[in-house]
Scaffold this motif. Structure first.
Motif, PDB file in Angstrom:
ATOM      1  N   ILE A 177       0.854  -1.185   0.000  1.00 23.70           N
ATOM      2  CA  ILE A 177       0.000   0.000   0.000  1.00 23.70           C
ATOM      3  C   ILE A 177       0.889   1.234   0.000  1.00 23.70           C
ATOM      4  O   ILE A 177       2.108   1.132   0.139  1.00 23.70           O
ATOM      5  CB  ILE A 177      -0.950   0.034   1.230  1.00 23.70           C
ATOM      6  N   GLY A 178       0.302   2.408  -0.184  1.00 18.03           N
ATOM      7  CA  GLY A 178       1.071   3.631  -0.228  1.00 18.03           C
ATOM      8  C   GLY A 178       1.479   4.114   1.158  1.00 18.03           C
ATOM      9  O   GLY A 178       0.820   3.796   2.160  1.00 18.03           O
ATOM     10  N   VAL A 179       2.570   4.886   1.206  1.00 18.25           N
ATOM     11  CA  VAL A 179       3.032   5.436   2.478  1.00 18.25           C
ATOM     12  C   VAL A 179       1.970   6.357   3.074  1.00 18.25           C
ATOM     13  O   VAL A 179       1.749   6.371   4.291  1.00 18.25           O
ATOM     14  CB  VAL A 179       4.366   6.191   2.290  1.00 18.25           C
ATOM     15  N   THR A 180       1.303   7.131   2.227  1.00 18.45           N
ATOM     16  CA  THR A 180       0.237   8.016   2.715  1.00 18.45           C
ATOM     17  C   THR A 180      -0.874   7.219   3.375  1.00 18.45           C
ATOM     18  O   THR A 180      -1.433   7.625   4.404  1.00 18.45           O
ATOM     19  CB  THR A 180      -0.339   8.852   1.559  1.00 18.45           C
ATOM     20  N   THR A 181      -1.198   6.063   2.805  1.00 19.29           N
ATOM     21  CA  THR A 181      -2.227   5.199   3.391  1.00 19.29           C
ATOM     22  C   THR A 181      -1.772   4.670   4.746  1.00 19.29           C
ATOM     23  O   THR A 181      -2.571   4.600   5.694  1.00 19.29           O
ATOM     24  CB  THR A 181      -2.533   4.026   2.446  1.00 19.29           C
ATOM     25  N   VAL A 182      -0.498   4.323   4.851  1.00 17.56           N
ATOM     26  CA  VAL A 182       0.037   3.869   6.140  1.00 17.56           C
ATOM     27  C   VAL A 182      -0.116   4.971   7.183  1.00 17.56           C
ATOM     28  O   VAL A 182      -0.548   4.718   8.318  1.00 17.56           O
ATOM     29  CB  VAL A 182       1.517   3.457   6.013  1.00 17.56           C
ATOM     30  N   LYS A 183       0.249   6.206   6.810  1.00 22.93           N
ATOM     31  CA  LYS A 183       0.134   7.326   7.742  1.00 22.93           C
ATOM     32  C   LYS A 183      -1.318   7.507   8.191  1.00 22.93           C
ATOM     33  O   LYS A 183      -1.593   7.798   9.372  1.00 22.93           O
ATOM     34  CB  LYS A 183       0.651   8.600   7.098  1.00 22.93           C
ATOM     35  N   THR A 184      -2.253   7.332   7.260  1.00 27.17           N
ATOM     36  CA  THR A 184      -3.672   7.461   7.597  1.00 27.17           C
ATOM     37  C   THR A 184      -4.083   6.398   8.612  1.00 27.17           C
ATOM     38  O   THR A 184      -4.789   6.686   9.583  1.00 27.17           O
ATOM     39  CB  THR A 184      -4.548   7.331   6.331  1.00 27.17           C
ATOM     40  N   HIS A 185      -3.627   5.167   8.390  1.00 27.47           N
ATOM     41  CA  HIS A 185      -3.949   4.089   9.327  1.00 27.47           C
ATOM     42  C   HIS A 185      -3.332   4.354  10.698  1.00 27.47           C
ATOM     43  O   HIS A 185      -3.973   4.102  11.736  1.00 27.47           O
ATOM     44  CB  HIS A 185      -3.437   2.754   8.786  1.00 27.47           C
ATOM     45  N   ILE A 186      -2.110   4.851  10.733  1.00 27.35           N
ATOM     46  CA  ILE A 186      -1.456   5.110  12.010  1.00 27.35           C
ATOM     47  C   ILE A 186      -2.160   6.231  12.769  1.00 27.35           C
ATOM     48  O   ILE A 186      -2.345   6.162  13.985  1.00 27.35           O
ATOM     49  CB  ILE A 186       0.037   5.433  11.795  1.00 27.35           C
ATOM     50  N   THR A 187      -2.583   7.254  12.041  1.00 29.26           N
ATOM     51  CA  THR A 187      -3.354   8.331  12.679  1.00 29.26           C
ATOM     52  C   THR A 187      -4.643   7.775  13.286  1.00 29.26           C
ATOM     53  O   THR A 187      -5.013   8.119  14.419  1.00 29.26           O
ATOM     54  CB  THR A 187      -3.684   9.427  11.657  1.00 29.26           C
ATOM     55  N   ALA A 188      -5.318   6.908  12.536  1.00 25.02           N
ATOM     56  CA  ALA A 188      -6.552   6.299  13.039  1.00 25.02           C
ATOM     57  C   ALA A 188      -6.275   5.424  14.255  1.00 25.02           C
ATOM     58  O   ALA A 188      -7.036   5.431  15.238  1.00 25.02           O
ATOM     59  CB  ALA A 188      -7.214   5.483  11.930  1.00 25.02           C
ATOM     60  N   LEU A 189      -5.165   4.680  14.210  1.00 30.47           N
ATOM     61  CA  LEU A 189      -4.797   3.826  15.347  1.00 30.47           C
ATOM     62  C   LEU A 189      -4.526   4.654  16.597  1.00 30.47           C
ATOM     63  O   LEU A 189      -4.943   4.285  17.704  1.00 30.47           O
ATOM     64  CB  LEU A 189      -3.573   2.990  14.988  1.00 30.47           C
ATOM     65  N   MET A 190      -3.805   5.760  16.426  1.00 28.04           N
ATOM     66  CA  MET A 190      -3.515   6.616  17.575  1.00 28.04           C
ATOM     67  C   MET A 190      -4.805   7.156  18.190  1.00 28.04           C
ATOM     68  O   MET A 190      -4.942   7.239  19.416  1.00 28.04           O
ATOM     69  CB  MET A 190      -2.596   7.762  17.155  1.00 28.04           C
ATOM     70  N   THR A 191      -5.755   7.510  17.318  1.00 25.43           N
ATOM     71  CA  THR A 191      -7.036   8.025  17.813  1.00 25.43           C
ATOM     72  C   THR A 191      -7.822   6.944  18.533  1.00 25.43           C
ATOM     73  O   THR A 191      -8.328   7.149  19.648  1.00 25.43           O
ATOM     74  CB  THR A 191      -7.862   8.580  16.640  1.00 25.43           C
ATOM     75  N   LYS A 192      -7.924   5.764  17.919  1.00 23.67           N
ATOM     76  CA  LYS A 192      -8.731   4.688  18.490  1.00 23.67           C
ATOM     77  C   LYS A 192      -8.136   4.122  19.778  1.00 23.67           C
ATOM     78  O   LYS A 192      -8.869   3.643  20.650  1.00 23.67           O
ATOM     79  CB  LYS A 192      -8.890   3.564  17.460  1.00 23.67           C
ATOM     80  N   THR A 193      -6.813   4.146  19.879  1.00 24.20           N
ATOM     81  CA  THR A 193      -6.153   3.560  21.056  1.00 24.20           C
ATOM     82  C   THR A 193      -5.720   4.614  22.074  1.00 24.20           C
ATOM     83  O   THR A 193      -5.134   4.269  23.096  1.00 24.20           O
ATOM     84  CB  THR A 193      -4.914   2.753  20.631  1.00 24.20           C
TER      85      THR A 193
END
Length: 211
Positions: A177-193
């Motif tokens: 997947i793209g690096v931008t997509t990874v950053k989006t997932h990590i941002t979501a993970l930080m929010t959810k956790t």
């Protein structure tokens, strides 16, 4: 263009870092400082995006300089580059606000990637340092592994790879997947956790994997 301020009390080290950065089209060295006092002054005057900061320097050391720089310019990213990877230097640097911690024996490509990741809001750590951070946190943690509801399958994949110490680029390559997509997932993970940084995410990944 990423504006970089180099801080190290050894002129030879600064010269080598400048040559390394100057060879990259997206990096611009806007200044050099030989001690923490000059680093604070230059950071205020030159507004760098990333400060590559040594820790042991005469007068004002790197930890004090980091704290002062971020007090005046919170958006500045301070990336520690040091010979000393022990806890005595690591934890005070992180407490002062450093966004990442690399060792001077790191390959040049790792340093350049670290500068870019720091500028992009990531937290670059040498693999050895990140593993020790997680190991210490897991050892000292109490209670049962934390369960987190609502993660997608892809977010779980990303979380597991963060726990393994992979960078955003490495995660992108591993998951295709793209690096931008990874950053989006990590941002979501930080929010959810409710995790404030990448190290906390890595700790969470290890806790979830615990038997």
């Amino acid at each position: 263009m990423i504006r970089v301020l180099l801080v190290d009390d050894q002129q030879l080290i600064r010269a080598g870092l400048r040559m390394l950065c100057d060879a990259e089209p997206d990096l611009e060295v806007v200044g050099e400082a030989g001690d923490g006092r000059d680093a604070v002054t230059l950071a205020e005057r030159l507004s760098p995006d990333v400060v590559v900061m040594d820790l042991r320097m005469p007068g004002v050391d790197g930890i004090s300089a980091t704290s002062r720089i971020l007090a005046a310019r919170p958006a500045t990213r301070v990336l520690v580059l040091t010979t000393f990877g022990d806890d005595e230097h690591l934890y005070p640097a992180l407490t002062a606000g450093a966004c990442g911690f690399l060792l001077k024996d790191a390959p040049p490509a790792e340093l350049l990637d670290g500068i870019r990741r720091a500028a992009a809001g990531d937290s670059p750590f040498s693999q050895e340092v990140l593993r020790r951070l997680v190991r210490r946190a897991v050892t000292s943690a109490t209670g049962q592994p934390q369960a987190v509801d609502g993660l997608t399958a892809r977010e779980q994949d990303v979380l597991d790879l963060v726990g393994a110490g992979l960078s955003n680029t490495e995660i992108a390559d591993r998951l295709h997947i793209g690096v931008t997509t990874v950053k989006t997932h990590i941002t979501a993970l930080m929010t959810k956790t409710n995790s404030p940084n990448r190290v906390r995410l890595a700790l969470l990944a290890h806790r979830r994997a615990a038997p």
